[in-house]
Design a protein around this motif. Structure first.
Motif, PDB file in Angstrom:
ATOM      1  N   ALA A  30       0.866  -1.182   0.000  1.00  0.00           N
ATOM      2  CA  ALA A  30       0.000   0.000   0.000  1.00  0.00           C
ATOM      3  C   ALA A  30       0.900   1.228   0.000  1.00  0.00           C
ATOM      4  O   ALA A  30       1.887   1.284   0.738  1.00  0.00           O
ATOM      5  N   GLN A  31       0.572   2.206  -0.837  1.00  0.00           N
ATOM      6  CA  GLN A  31       1.468   3.348  -1.019  1.00  0.00           C
ATOM      7  C   GLN A  31       0.665   4.644  -1.123  1.00  0.00           C
ATOM      8  O   GLN A  31      -0.384   4.696  -1.741  1.00  0.00           O
ATOM      9  N   VAL A  32       1.190   5.712  -0.497  1.00  0.00           N
ATOM     10  CA  VAL A  32       0.580   7.035  -0.590  1.00  0.00           C
ATOM     11  C   VAL A  32       1.675   8.063  -0.842  1.00  0.00           C
ATOM     12  O   VAL A  32       2.872   7.778  -0.696  1.00  0.00           O
ATOM     13  N   GLU A  33       1.260   9.263  -1.206  1.00  0.00           N
ATOM     14  CA  GLU A  33       2.218  10.337  -1.489  1.00  0.00           C
ATOM     15  C   GLU A  33       1.780  11.619  -0.795  1.00  0.00           C
ATOM     16  O   GLU A  33       0.601  11.955  -0.767  1.00  0.00           O
ATOM     17  N   ALA A  34       2.753  12.331  -0.228  1.00  0.00           N
ATOM     18  CA  ALA A  34       2.507  13.623   0.401  1.00  0.00           C
ATOM     19  C   ALA A  34       3.461  14.648  -0.220  1.00  0.00           C
ATOM     20  O   ALA A  34       4.145  14.360  -1.202  1.00  0.00           O
ATOM     21  N   GLY A  35       3.521  15.831   0.375  1.00  0.00           N
ATOM     22  CA  GLY A  35       4.327  16.910  -0.187  1.00  0.00           C
ATOM     23  C   GLY A  35       5.778  16.874   0.226  1.00  0.00           C
ATOM     24  O   GLY A  35       6.283  15.873   0.733  1.00  0.00           O
ATOM     25  N   SER A  36       6.467  17.990   0.005  1.00  0.00           N
ATOM     26  CA  SER A  36       7.898  18.117   0.263  1.00  0.00           C
ATOM     27  C   SER A  36       8.255  17.740   1.696  1.00  0.00           C
ATOM     28  O   SER A  36       7.567  18.115   2.647  1.00  0.00           O
ATOM     29  N   ALA A  37       9.371  16.997   1.849  1.00  0.00           N
ATOM     30  CA  ALA A  37       9.776  16.564   3.191  1.00  0.00           C
ATOM     31  C   ALA A  37      11.288  16.612   3.335  1.00  0.00           C
ATOM     32  O   ALA A  37      11.947  15.609   3.598  1.00  0.00           O
ATOM     33  N   ASN A  38      11.867  17.799   3.136  1.00  0.00           N
ATOM     34  CA  ASN A  38      13.290  18.024   3.401  1.00  0.00           C
ATOM     35  C   ASN A  38      13.399  18.591   4.807  1.00  0.00           C
ATOM     36  O   ASN A  38      12.993  19.727   5.061  1.00  0.00           O
ATOM     37  N   VAL A  39      13.948  17.804   5.735  1.00  0.00           N
ATOM     38  CA  VAL A  39      13.908  18.178   7.146  1.00  0.00           C
ATOM     39  C   VAL A  39      14.885  19.287   7.502  1.00  0.00           C
ATOM     40  O   VAL A  39      14.785  19.882   8.583  1.00  0.00           O
ATOM     41  N   SER A  40      15.840  19.586   6.629  1.00  0.00           N
ATOM     42  CA  SER A  40      16.733  20.719   6.876  1.00  0.00           C
ATOM     43  C   SER A  40      16.149  22.017   6.349  1.00  0.00           C
ATOM     44  O   SER A  40      16.313  23.080   6.940  1.00  0.00           O
ATOM     45  N   THR A  41      15.455  21.938   5.223  1.00  0.00           N
ATOM     46  CA  THR A  41      14.859  23.138   4.632  1.00  0.00           C
ATOM     47  C   THR A  41      13.747  23.682   5.515  1.00  0.00           C
ATOM     48  O   THR A  41      13.674  24.885   5.787  1.00  0.00           O
ATOM     49  N   ASP A  42      12.853  22.807   5.973  1.00  0.00           N
ATOM     50  CA  ASP A  42      11.747  23.213   6.860  1.00  0.00           C
ATOM     51  C   ASP A  42      11.341  21.996   7.671  1.00  0.00           C
ATOM     52  O   ASP A  42      10.529  21.178   7.221  1.00  0.00           O
ATOM     53  N   PHE A  43      11.891  21.876   8.861  1.00  0.00           N
ATOM     54  CA  PHE A  43      11.685  20.683   9.677  1.00  0.00           C
ATOM     55  C   PHE A  43      10.209  20.463  10.003  1.00  0.00           C
ATOM     56  O   PHE A  43       9.672  19.363   9.802  1.00  0.00           O
ATOM     57  N   GLU A  44       9.558  21.489  10.516  1.00  0.00           N
ATOM     58  CA  GLU A  44       8.169  21.333  10.944  1.00  0.00           C
ATOM     59  C   GLU A  44       7.259  20.984   9.779  1.00  0.00           C
ATOM     60  O   GLU A  44       6.369  20.127   9.905  1.00  0.00           O
ATOM     61  N   ALA A  45       7.474  21.633   8.643  1.00  0.00           N
ATOM     62  CA  ALA A  45       6.642  21.332   7.469  1.00  0.00           C
ATOM     63  C   ALA A  45       6.873  19.903   6.993  1.00  0.00           C
ATOM     64  O   ALA A  45       5.935  19.215   6.594  1.00  0.00           O
ATOM     65  N   ALA A  46       8.128  19.452   7.040  1.00  0.00           N
ATOM     66  CA  ALA A  46       8.438  18.087   6.613  1.00  0.00           C
ATOM     67  C   ALA A  46       7.755  17.063   7.513  1.00  0.00           C
ATOM     68  O   ALA A  46       7.170  16.080   7.026  1.00  0.00           O
ATOM     69  N   ILE A  47       7.803  17.300   8.812  1.00  0.00           N
ATOM     70  CA  ILE A  47       7.163  16.378   9.751  1.00  0.00           C
ATOM     71  C   ILE A  47       5.654  16.369   9.538  1.00  0.00           C
ATOM     72  O   ILE A  47       5.010  15.301   9.577  1.00  0.00           O
ATOM     73  N   ARG A  48       5.081  17.529   9.267  1.00  0.00           N
ATOM     74  CA  ARG A  48       3.635  17.587   9.001  1.00  0.00           C
ATOM     75  C   ARG A  48       3.273  16.764   7.767  1.00  0.00           C
ATOM     76  O   ARG A  48       2.263  16.047   7.762  1.00  0.00           O
ATOM     77  N   GLN A  49       4.095  16.860   6.743  1.00  0.00           N
ATOM     78  CA  GLN A  49       3.813  16.104   5.521  1.00  0.00           C
ATOM     79  C   GLN A  49       3.915  14.603   5.770  1.00  0.00           C
ATOM     80  O   GLN A  49       3.085  13.821   5.284  1.00  0.00           O
TER      81      GLN A  49
END
Length: 295
Positions: A30-49
């Motif tokens: 089973a596979q899904v896709e979310a948005g950008s997840a570069n933890v150095s560029t934006d840690f909080e946004a990556a974790i949210r994704q």
């Protein structure tokens, strides 16, 4: 016959463009896709994704998050620059047993499977990775400011720099320099663009370089050849020997095929799979370590 995987495993492949999450259980995927997840560029946004992707996966397969979080997990994420960042990511995610690394090992494993060999990945950024009998070796992947030679953004930056050399009368004009001067509206436009351009925006110039190189443009050819030479030199320093497979991956990586040295070109091979496939294999390895009491 397809091998059945009796122990469920969870894999996360996160990059600057997208994050893909997969659960393999009893041979089903089973596979899904979310948005950008570069933890150095934006840690909080990556974790949210990542968390959003995990929630979506739970919805798709009809299991509660609590159950999913008991599955051994492997995360290969862009921006994991060391152990402290890996620990920070692990603490921010709900999985009870998770191994977090940067995105190079999963790309390497996905491309080569169980084979020994090298991967030269050149997308917006770049890195070289080797899977050898004595272990894994990694080089590069440190970003546009400090490295990423032969990447698409490196190619774009080189094309602009050399176009300014044309304006200064240091080298002859070419179709490529004319294209870029016209596209960016002269030297003022080039300087203004370069001052604010993201790595992805610089990388957006790379297709013009590879196209003009294919047409025999001297400037474009020199950029492509230098990029390939850097890859070849780095792989030799990392222990490449004749006969070891090489995968050129990423958006611009395969375009270096014709510029590689003869001995390396003879060893070029297609990748076996994507980074997510590699992350699943590494998740399986991690699951076995847990089962064997080695973690």
């Amino acid at each position: 016959m397809t091998k059945k995987h009796t122990t469920p495993v969870l894999a996360i492949d996160g990059g600057g463009t997208r994050c893909r999450i997969a659960l393999r259980s009893e041979g089903n995927l089973a596979q899904v896709e979310a948005g950008s997840a570069n933890v150095s560029t934006d840690f909080e946004a990556a974790i949210r994704q990542i968390r959003s992707g995990l929630s979506l996966l739970c919805e798709d397969i009809g299991v509660p998050m609590q159950a999913l979080c008991t599955v051994p997990a492997y995360a290969g994420l862009a921006g994991v620059t060391g152990e402290k960042m890996a620990e920070r990511v692990a603490e921010a995610l709900p999985s009870q047993s998770i191994r977090v690394e940067d995105d190079r090992p999963s790309a390497l494993r996905g491309a080569l499977g169980g084979r020994n060999g090298f991967v030269a990945h050149c997308g917006t950024g770049s890195f070289i990775a080797a899977q050898l009998s004595d272990g894994t070796r990694l080089a590069g992947g440190w970003g546009a400011v400090l490295g990423d030679p032969s990447s698409a953004q490196w190619v774009g930056r080189q094309s602009l720099s050399r176009t300014l050399d044309v304006v200064d009368g240091l080298v002859r004009a070419s179709d490529l320099s004319n294209v870029l001067l016209d596209r960016l509206k002269g030297t003022a436009g080039i300087v203004a663009f370069a001052a604010t351009a993201s790595p992805a925006e610089l990388g957006g110039l790379a297709p013009a370089v590879s196209k003009e190189a294919a047409n025999g443009d001297v400037m474009a050819l020199s950029i492509m050849q230098e990029a390939a030479d850097i890859l070849a030199e780095t792989m030799r320093k990392m222990g490449w020997k004749e006969g070891l497979p090489i995968c050129l991956t990423g958006g611009i990586g395969p375009f270096y095929t014709d510029y590689m040295p003869d001995d390396m070109r003879a060893c070029l091979t297609q990748k076996q799979g994507e980074p997510l496939a590699g992350a699943l294999m590494l998740a399986e390895d991690f699951g076995k370590e847990i089962a064997d009491g080695r973690h």
